[in-house]
Enzyme design. Structure first.
Site, short mmCIF file in Angstrom:
data_model
loop_
_atom_site.label_atom_id
_atom_site.label_comp_id
_atom_site.label_asym_id
_atom_site.label_seq_id
_atom_site.Cartn_x
_atom_site.Cartn_y
_atom_site.Cartn_z
N ASN A 146 0.91 -1.22 -0.15
CA ASN A 146 0.20 0.07 0.19
C ASN A 146 0.85 1.20 0.12
OD1 ASN A 146 -1.73 1.85 0.11
ND2 ASN A 146 -2.36 1.42 2.58
N TRP A 147 0.96 1.84 -1.08
CA TRP A 147 1.90 3.02 -1.21
C TRP A 147 1.28 4.35 -0.50
CZ3 TRP A 147 3.44 2.45 -7.05
CH2 TRP A 147 4.16 1.31 -7.52
N LYS A 148 0.03 4.50 -0.37
CA LYS A 148 -0.65 5.51 0.20
C LYS A 148 -0.25 6.67 -0.50
CE LYS A 148 -0.39 3.38 4.65
NZ LYS A 148 -0.13 3.67 6.47
N HIS A 152 -9.64 0.87 5.46
CA HIS A 152 -8.34 1.04 6.19
C HIS A 152 -8.59 2.21 7.31
CE1 HIS A 152 -4.22 2.48 6.54
NE2 HIS A 152 -3.83 1.44 5.98
N GLU A 207 -7.01 4.58 8.05
CA GLU A 207 -6.75 6.21 7.73
C GLU A 207 -8.05 6.58 7.43
OE1 GLU A 207 -2.18 5.48 7.34
OE2 GLU A 207 -3.28 5.43 5.34
N GLU A 238 -4.87 -4.93 10.86
CA GLU A 238 -3.82 -3.98 11.26
C GLU A 238 -4.35 -3.17 12.50
OE1 GLU A 238 -1.99 -2.23 7.48
OE2 GLU A 238 -3.97 -1.51 7.35
N GLY A 284 2.79 2.27 11.06
CA GLY A 284 3.86 3.36 10.91
C GLY A 284 4.38 3.76 12.18
N SER A 316 3.71 -2.11 10.52
CA SER A 316 5.28 -2.04 10.76
C SER A 316 5.91 -3.22 10.44
CB SER A 316 5.67 -1.57 12.28
OG SER A 316 5.10 -0.42 12.45
N GLY A 348 3.27 -1.20 4.18
CA GLY A 348 3.19 0.30 3.94
C GLY A 348 4.43 0.80 3.56
N GLY A 349 5.25 1.38 4.41
CA GLY A 349 6.48 2.02 4.22
C GLY A 349 7.40 1.22 3.53
#
Length: 265
Positions: free
Chosen positions: A8-10, A103, A105, A182, A188, A226, A247-248
């Site tokens: 997921n590149w957000k 999600h 967010e 999640e 994150g 994470s 994610g990251g």
């Protein structure tokens, strides 16, 4: 069962050139390590702006990487006067195969409630898009021991979908649903629950799904929060964890593919 590795590149990367470089690196890496990755479904979720660009690259260079959208309209499955939205029909026509909904967010920043998410699921089903449905508890709920209660409430959307759907939709959800657990406090932050904790939560999720519909016992349940190459092997060792939502670490091809290799083993 193959593992599912979803990047997921957000709201990343910032430029078209950076997207091009990332996808090129991913395609090259998947091609070069096809044997090591043969037990994984590799999926990427670019920002909406970059979906078409990534689809064009993957269509011509790599059928092995599946395309995911980070969101989908709750207002229409097709078209309409909904400025800024994108529909399941438009995504399907573009070549998108899956959509992320629920999600944390989106729940937090856009106040998405169960009714909104149920509409999104119905629209995805109407257009044959697979759904990656995200659930997770806050740190306060985790510390209070309320994880299962929170997840049970969030999973009622699946039960509601089945209750008001036809047999064809039940067949759809048995084959086009992925659950991504999640914990909000781990996204994150660098805080990571133990493999044992995640395994127990995944067991609960699977039992809950099976209580709605027996065929959902085979629904893939992923972990997200994470996830890094350094801890991927530990999560991959659990039979209850069918993959990860990254994610990251998905923003660099090497780290993303290292995670995938851990699960492919």
């Amino acid at each position: 069962m193959k593992s599912w590795i979803v990047g997921n590149w957000k709201l990343n990367p910032a430029s078209v050139s950076a997207v091009q470089a990332l996808v090129d690196d991913l395609v090259e890496g998947v091609d070069a390590q096809s044997t090591a990755l043969q037990n994984c479904h590799i999926m990427v979720a670019p920002s909406l702006l970059h979906l078409s660009q990534v689809e064009d690259i993957l269509r011509t260079k790599s059928a092995a990487i599946k395309l995911v959208c980070q969101d989908v309209s709750a207002l229409s499955a097709e078209t309409g006067a909904y400025t800024g939205d994108v529909s399941a029909q438009q995504l399907q026509d573009l070549g998108v195969q899956w959509a992320i909904i629920g999600h944390s967010e989106r729940r937090q920043y856009f106040n998405e409630d169960n009714d909104t998410l149920l509409n999104k699921m119905k629209h995805c089903a109407a257009q044959g898009l697979g759904v990656i449905f995200c659930i997770g508890e806050s740190e306060a709920d985790f510390e209070a021991g309320n994880t299962t209660q929170v997840l049970a409430e969030q999973l009622t959307i699946i039960a509601d979908f089945l209750q008001h759907s036809e047999a064809a939709d039940a067949d759809y959800i048995a084959n086009k649903l992925i659950i991504a657990y999640e914990p909000v406090w781990a996204i994150g932050t660098g805080k990571v629950p133990s493999v044992e904790e995640v395994t127990e939560v995944h067991k609960f999720i699977r039992e809950r799904l099976q209580s709605f519909e027996a065929t959902l016992a085979k629904t893939p349940v992923l972990y997200g929060g994470s996830v890094k190459p350094e801890n991927a092997q530990d999560f991959a060792a659990s039979e209850q964890i069918n993959g990860v939502l990254v994610g990251g670490a998905a923003l660099k091809a090497d780290s993303f593919l290292d995670i995938a290799k851990a699960f492919s083993k």
